[in-house]
Enzyme design. Structure first.
Site, PDB file in Angstrom:
ATOM      1  CG  MET A 105      -1.945  -1.089   1.216  1.00  0.00           C
ATOM      2  SD  MET A 105      -3.222  -0.800   2.434  1.00  0.00           S
ATOM      3  CE  MET A 105      -2.691  -1.836   3.749  1.00  0.00           C
TER       4      MET A 105
ATOM      5  CD  GLU B 279      -3.246  -3.867   8.428  1.00  0.00           C
ATOM      6  OE1 GLU B 279      -4.058  -3.981   7.494  1.00  0.00           O
ATOM      7  OE2 GLU B 279      -2.229  -3.157   8.371  1.00  0.00           O
TER       8      GLU B 279
END
Ligand SMILES: Cc1cc2nc3c(=O)[nH]c(=O)nc-3n(C[C@H](O)[C@H](O)[C@H](O)COP(=O)(O)OP(=O)(O)OC[C@H]3O[C@@H](n4cnc5c(N)ncnc54)[C@H](O)[C@@H]3O)c2cc1C
Length: 380
Positions: A125, A243
């Site tokens: 990302m 996460e």
């Protein structure tokens, strides 16, 4: 009453995991730290022993256990003072994207090898100019028949050197709304135009390979897209709770492990060449850390149970992520104060914890972003 109901199966699984770590991880940690990498052969051993992707169902080659079992693996791995969250990131953060959003064909193709350790996964990302604000990412994706063409680069990618498959975020430049422009693709290391950069030499967390990844006219089958076109952002949001919870629980486990080591050194004065000066101030510091760890454990276990029950606990998870990772830093920091000169001797576990846990405050969303999420939920 315990908050988490550990069954006999969980207890047996923990013993099996601990035995595995003692035999296959602890004797190798120093070598991996030097090499700045946990080798592929170790991933394979973890997979073969059933300690990767523990929640993946038998249909896709997994052990089909629950999230508690996954966290047992995380705890036993963290207690090796290896702190390389590579397998944790793979099993509990990245592979769940494949399980939840990939096509049936991709699941059948990739998941069994993720379980066996033949495929190591990473998530891409962050970019050289993009971190917290993902909407401004620059890696582009353009459709071309039954393929897409990806151009751009990602940085600070954990498992980047070992990675066989990457969940890659890229943006369609033709879509104006950035929140509808991001897609996620499964990019395999053998796809043309996928180039791995250098292993980054980090402050701590040495046995974890972190790298820069480049995509130059990288051609990826359109079937490797996760979910529908434009759904990248909602998919990321959906998976962030787990996460951040995993990072919070990992931070707490690291804090508990460091504290146990510290207590042992304080009590025994073992192997440091000079006795630790014992004072009431130090005793009180240890008491305060023990208290915070107990409070943290109660909070974290409750969140784990809530998460398994499917509850939306985004603000609470954000609180836990910042507070427990900062607690891990505090334990290591206070530990160095308590040990004084002996604290800087590298052969004791406190200095390693001091440099290893620091990154936890940055990844999985920085702790400032966590506070921002909580403040929004409080409407302040
Ligand atoms: C060891 C390590 C492993 C990593 N692994 C991966 C990985 O596997 N994959 C991946 O994609 N990325 C990974 N990252 C990158 C990580 O996700 C980013 O570092 C993180 O998202 C922050 O981005 P940034 O560093 O660009 O900081 P920025 O977003 O530029 O932020 C800089 C500072 O400003 C603060 N800040 C930013 N926005 C706000 C705001 N709105 N309000 C208040 N403060 C703000 C931040 O908290 C930070 O202190 C990893 C990083 C590290 C250190």
């Amino acid at each position: 009453m315990e908050i988490i109901n550990y069954t006999d199966q969980h207890k047996a699984f923990r013993i099996k995991a601990r035995n595995f770590m003692e035999k296959e991880v602890i004797p190798n940690v120093e070598q991996w730290e030097k090499e700045r990498l946990m080798p592929k052969s170790a991933w394979k051993k973890m997979g073969e022993a059933g300690f990767l992707c523990t929640t993946i169902s038998a249909e896709y080659g997994g052990p089909g256990l629950d999230f508690i079992s996954s966290m047992i693996v995380m705890e036993e791995l963290t207690k090796t003072n290896h702190n390389g969250a590579g397998p944790l990131l793979h099993s509990e953060i990245v592979v769940p994207y494949v399980e939840a959003f990939a096509t049936e064909e991709c699941k059948k193709k990739y998941l069994p090898e993720c379980v066996s350790g033949d495929i190591v996964m990473a998530v891409g990302m962050t970019e050289p100019d993009v971190g917290s604000d993902l909407a401004s990412m620059e890696t582009s994706v353009i459709e071309d028949g039954d393929e897409v063409i990806i151009n751009g680069s990602k940085i600070f990618i954990s498992n980047g050197i070992n990675a066989d498959l990457v969940v890659l975020a890229a943006k369609d430049p033709a879509v104006e709304n950035p929140y509808k422009a991001i897609d996620l693709y499964l990019v395999h290391k053998d796809m043309p135009g996928f180039i791995k950069g250098q292993k980054l030499d980090k402050m701590g967390w040495h046995s974890q390979d972190t790298a820069e990844l480049f995509f130059s006219d990288c051609r990826v089958p359109i079937g490797n897209r996760l979910g529908k076109k434009g759904d990248g952002f909602p998919m990321l949001m959906k998976k962030l709770q787990q996460e951040r919870l995993v990072t919070a629980l990992w931070g707490l486990t690291a804090a508990e492990f460091t504290f146990d080591q510290l207590l042992k050194l304080y009590r025994d004065d073992s192997g440091l060449g000079k006795p630790i000066k014992k004072t009431q101030v130090k005793q009180f510091s240890l008491v305060e850390l023990a208290t915070e760890l107990k409070i943290g454990r109660t909070f974290a276990d409750k969140l784990l149970v809530d998460h398994m029950e499917g509850k939306d606990i985004v603000p609470e998870t954000s609180m836990a992520k910042y507070w427990l990772t900062e607690l891990a830093r505090k334990v290591a920091d206070v530990g160095l104060d308590i040990m004084a000169e002996a604290g800087v001797i590298k052969s004791n576990p406190i200095p390693r914890a001091f440099v290893d846990v620091r990154s936890m405050l940055i990844f999985a969303g920085t702790n400032e972003i966590m506070r921002q999420i909580v403040s929004k939920s409080m409407k302040i």
